[in-house]
Design a protein around this motif. Structure first.
Motif: not given
Length: 861
Positions: A842, A831, A828, A835
């Motif tokens: 992604h 990703v 996580d 961003k």
């Protein structure tokens, strides 16, 4: 101060070559960067004031970076900038006086850039001549041709900047790293400096306010005996007929004789004499003496006289002394003492601690005198005699601990103190635990000895401690089992990974030797695909367990068809069931609400892991039945029960306790026979708990198992079926004609993705690192690229930094061109970092080509 430039100077003689030596020197510089910063901060912290610390640090940084000038600029109240500190190298001209209250427009472009980048590097002054003419003119006048500046932030507010002028071009990167590292210390020093200045500004007002508490303030020169009066009470001086202006010693003697009570006179005479005062002040800069005065009309009773050194050079024999009314202080102290005595009993009682005195007088029976709390703890009457009290205490010590208590008493007598913990039989409470300690009473005059001590009931503490010890032992055992399971997992993981890898390599070898046999080639390709998928599933299981154990929650929810999800699970696993010779059947689902909102991936993972195990641990001609039923629906949330029943080998009673622990399998040969790593059920358990559901298991060895999973899922009241999108079905045709910038440092990965894109009709431009990607994008005409596929971990410049640079370019497509991350980093946080760097999407490697095409179509057109 050690010259920091030595950290950046290469060792050995001779000129550096253009290859390996420069690379070695650069690596050495990076390694020494921390040493340079630490040395600079160490030297700066030795300075007594923040101003001196900042000056020393600037000098250290300037020499370390071979710069012409290091400096600090701070924003002033009018919005301009002041050069507040500078260090100048030998031969360079100081500029500090010429750089005060710079208009805001001079540094405006820098402050704007600080909001985008962490620092500013100007490699060649001529580069900014057209873009920033005001700054160019300012720097040109100072003969600056290169620089590095770093912003100074106090929390999130920028308060200025600092930097270095004309460092060698090869050290610009090192300079930026070094300046960023030291920025926090500089901000901290500036804040400390501001605090010191504010305190100095207020010192006069504070001292004036403090002097109100003093009846008289004087300065005496002990060499002459003359006094200077700073503050005096004229009425008291007239009443007592005492004037220190006539001479210190005579006035002090008159004061003591007329005003001080007799018992304090000799003590006060001794401590106010010249030799005593000067001797005390040489050891400590101030001291005070409290005394009592005779009855007077001013209501004074207690007074204090304070002596302090002036602190001025050449005035070692000059002393400030002052008289203060101490009535309020003494009264408050007495009040505190009384309150302390009154509350001490309450405190001891609340702490279940009693105070005792034991007299062991020769020729007499031992006596124990107990306070009120002690008698409560002993369970005896307030009227008990001391001898009986001692017998009651001693006789109720638990047998086996008497000798230990007697030894503690001997230690108190011989060593001055001791403490012991022992069980004691309370007449009402039963066995309690006592902490007992004491010291000898040196004032006891009778033959023998006397002890004073305490008796504390620590039963609750001991019980809690035992529970904690038990909990710790249980936790240690759990950790031991987990570590043992992980060790076993790691010891076997080589087999689990090598098996599919060996299959892939073997199939490749067969393909090389059977190039003229298309059928054999297709069989080998299918087996390679199966082995690759299995290898990926192993990695995904490990990552899934790691993600769930870390506590990270995936809250992504979307509408989906629960009935369709069940059918998909069966469809995916039907081939496996057929190959294993096991009947897999989905019974009619009793669902009143099939359309729901939730995490369909989690539901599939739960069901497929359980069904997969039911197939693996089954027998030929066995069966697996899957049922789904809606139990209830309240408040927009339905409760669904999923039952997976198999006729497999079953689970032993002992292993059922550990079935949901990671890395565990019931049979040591499970990896060989059933092709797993012991993670599936752990993933199931954690996903069920994350969805606030429950899971139950029933099993008999040799007869099979039944798993019941209950999950609450929101009903989608507004869902309407949508027709399949033609563009999605023809996604490959939508890729045709696209121009894609593919950024990938791995040649094989680059070749694979490039082939897939070109096979779909796209035009591909490749770059093997982030900097090459930035250069290719910057060199293209706006609108050339429809999409950027960006790897993240690359040499020279990472994908994160490349995305940020592309987004910051001054061209119309820089902020709109889709940038899609392609990375093996699939957590996580990876990703989120993508961003934050400005990327739109992604995708995890290995890349799902269909998904990649759909994302490209969605973002690119």
């Amino acid at each position: 101060m050690r010259d920091s430039r030595e950290y950046f100077e290469p060792t050995g003689g001779g000129a550096p070559d253009a290859g390996g030596h420069e690379q070695h020197s650069g690596m050495q510089s990076v390694q020494n960067l921390e040493a340079v910063i630490n040395e600079g901060l160490r030297v700066a912290l030795l300075e007594p004031t923040p101003d001196q610390s900042l000056e020393v640090l600037l000098e250290h940084l300037g020499k370390a970076l071979n710069g012409a000038r290091t400096y600090i600029f701070e924003k002033n109240e009018s919005g301009g900038d002041d050069n507040t500190y500078e260090w100048v190298a030998e031969g360079a001209a100081p500029e500090k006086e010429n750089l005060q209250d710079l208009p805001p427009e001079v540094c405006a472009s820098w402050y704007q850039n600080f909001g985008v980048s962490k620092y500013i590097v100007i490699k060649n002054l001529e580069d900014i001549k057209e873009d920033d003419p005001i700054m160019y003119a300012t720097l040109k006048r100072q003969d600056i041709h290169s620089l590095v500046v770093v912003p100074l932030f106090d929390r999130k507010k920028i308060i200025g900047f600092y930097g270095v002028d004309n460092p060698p071009a090869k050290s610009l990167e090192y300079a930026s790293n070094m300046l960023q590292t030291a920025a926090y210390f500089i901000v901290s020093s500036l804040k400390r400096r501001n605090l010191v200045r504010e305190l100095q500004k207020r010192s006069y007002d504070v001292l004036h306010a403090l002097s109100v508490d003093y009846l008289g303030i004087y300065q005496v020169d002990f060499n002459t005996g003359k006094c200077v009066i700073y503050r005096d009470n004229e009425e008291m001086r007239k009443d007592f007929d005492i004037n220190f202006e006539e001479g210190y010693q005579a006035a002090m003697e008159q004061y003591i004789s007329r005003c001080v009570v007799p018992r304090d006179q000799e003590r006060l005479r001794a401590v106010t004499k010249k030799d005593y005062v000067l001797s005390r002040l040489r050891r400590k800069k101030k001291f005070d003496v409290r005394y009592q005065v005779k009855d007077n009309s001013y209501g004074l009773k207690y007074m204090e006289i304070h002596f302090s050194a002036t602190g001025k050079a050449g005035e070692e024999d000059c002393v400030i002394f002052a008289q203060r009314d101490a009535n309020a202080v003494v009264e408050q102290e007495e009040k505190y003492k009384l309150e302390a005595r009154q509350s001490l009993g309450d405190i001891l009682e609340g702490a279940r601690t009693g105070i005792w005195t034991i007299e062991l007088e020769e020729g007499c029976e031992p006596r124990m005198y107990a306070d009120h709390t002690m008698r409560i703890l002993l369970g005896v009457s307030d009227l008990i005699e001391p001898e009986e009290c001692y017998r009651h205490w001693f006789e109720n010590i638990k047998p086996g601990y008497v000798e230990m208590v007697q030894e503690s008493v001997r230690e108190m007598q011989e060593n001055g103190r001791s403490e012991v913990v022992y069980p004691w039989n309370h007449p009402e409470l039963g066995e309690i635990y006592v902490r007992c300690g004491g010291v000898p009473d040196k004032k006891f005059k009778k033959p023998g000895s006397c002890l004073n001590g305490y008796h504390q009931d620590i039963t609750e503490t001991m019980v809690t401690r035992k529970k904690q010890e038990q909990a710790i032992m249980e936790l240690l055992e759990k950790v031991r089992r987990a570590n043992s399971a992980k060790s076993e997992f790691l010891s076997h993981m080589s087999h689990d990974l090598r098996t599919p890898i060996n299959g892939i390599m073997g199939m490749l070898a067969i393909m090389e030797k059977s190039q003229d046999d298309p059928g054999r080639q297709r069989v080998c390709q299918e087996k390679i695909r199966i082995s690759t998928e299995h290898l990926l599933s192993l990695v995904n299981d490990v990552l899934q367990v790691s993600k769930l154990e870390s506590g990270r929650k995936e809250t992504a929810e979307e509408p989906f068809d629960l009935r369709g999800t069940l059918e998909n699970c069966i469809a995916i696993l039907s081939a496996q069931a057929e190959e294993a010779g096991v009947r897999l059947e989905l019974e009619e689902a009793e669902l009143q609400h099939s359309r729901v909102i939730g995490n369909s991936l989690h539901v599939m993972q739960i069901l497929m892991n359980i069904i997969d195990n039911a197939l693996k641990y089954n027998r030929v001609n066995g069966s697996v039945f899957v049922q789904a039923k809606e139990l209830s629906c309240q408040g927009g949330t339905a409760e669904y029960r999923f039952v997976i029943e198999d006729t497999g080998i079953g689970i032993g009673e002992e292993f059922k306790k550990h079935i949901f622990e990671p890395f565990t399998q019931e049979h040591p040969d499970a990896r060989t026979n059933y092709n797993g790593v012991g993670l599936g059920m752990s993933v199931v358990k954690k996903l069920v708990e994350q969805m606030k559901g429950t899971i139950e298991v029933e099993s008999q060895v040799g007869r099979g198992s039944v798993f019941r999973v209950t999950l609450p899922i929101r009903v989608d009241k507004a869902w309407s079926a949508q027709p399949a999108d033609e563009d999605q079905r023809n996604v490959r045709s939508n890729i045709a004609g696209m121009c894609v910038l593919l950024v990938e440092d791995n040649e094989i990965n680059c070749e694979i993705v490039e082939f897939m894109l070109e096979d779909a009709g796209a035009r591909v431009v490749t770059a093997n690192d982030g900097k090459a990607a930035v250069d290719a994008f910057a060199a293209s005409t706006p609108g050339t690229f429809d999409c950027v596929l960006m790897d993240l971990m690359m040499p020279v410049m990472s994908g994160y930094e490349a995305a940020r640079v592309i987004r910051s370019l001054d061209r119309p497509d820089a902020k709109t061109v889709p940038i899609i991350a392609l990375s093996a980093n699939a957590f996580d946080e990876d990703v989120a970092m993508a961003k934050d760097a400005g990327m739109n999407e992604h995708l995890a490697k290995p890349v799902d080509t269909g998904k990649m095409f759909r994302v490209m179509c969605r973002l690119g057109r």
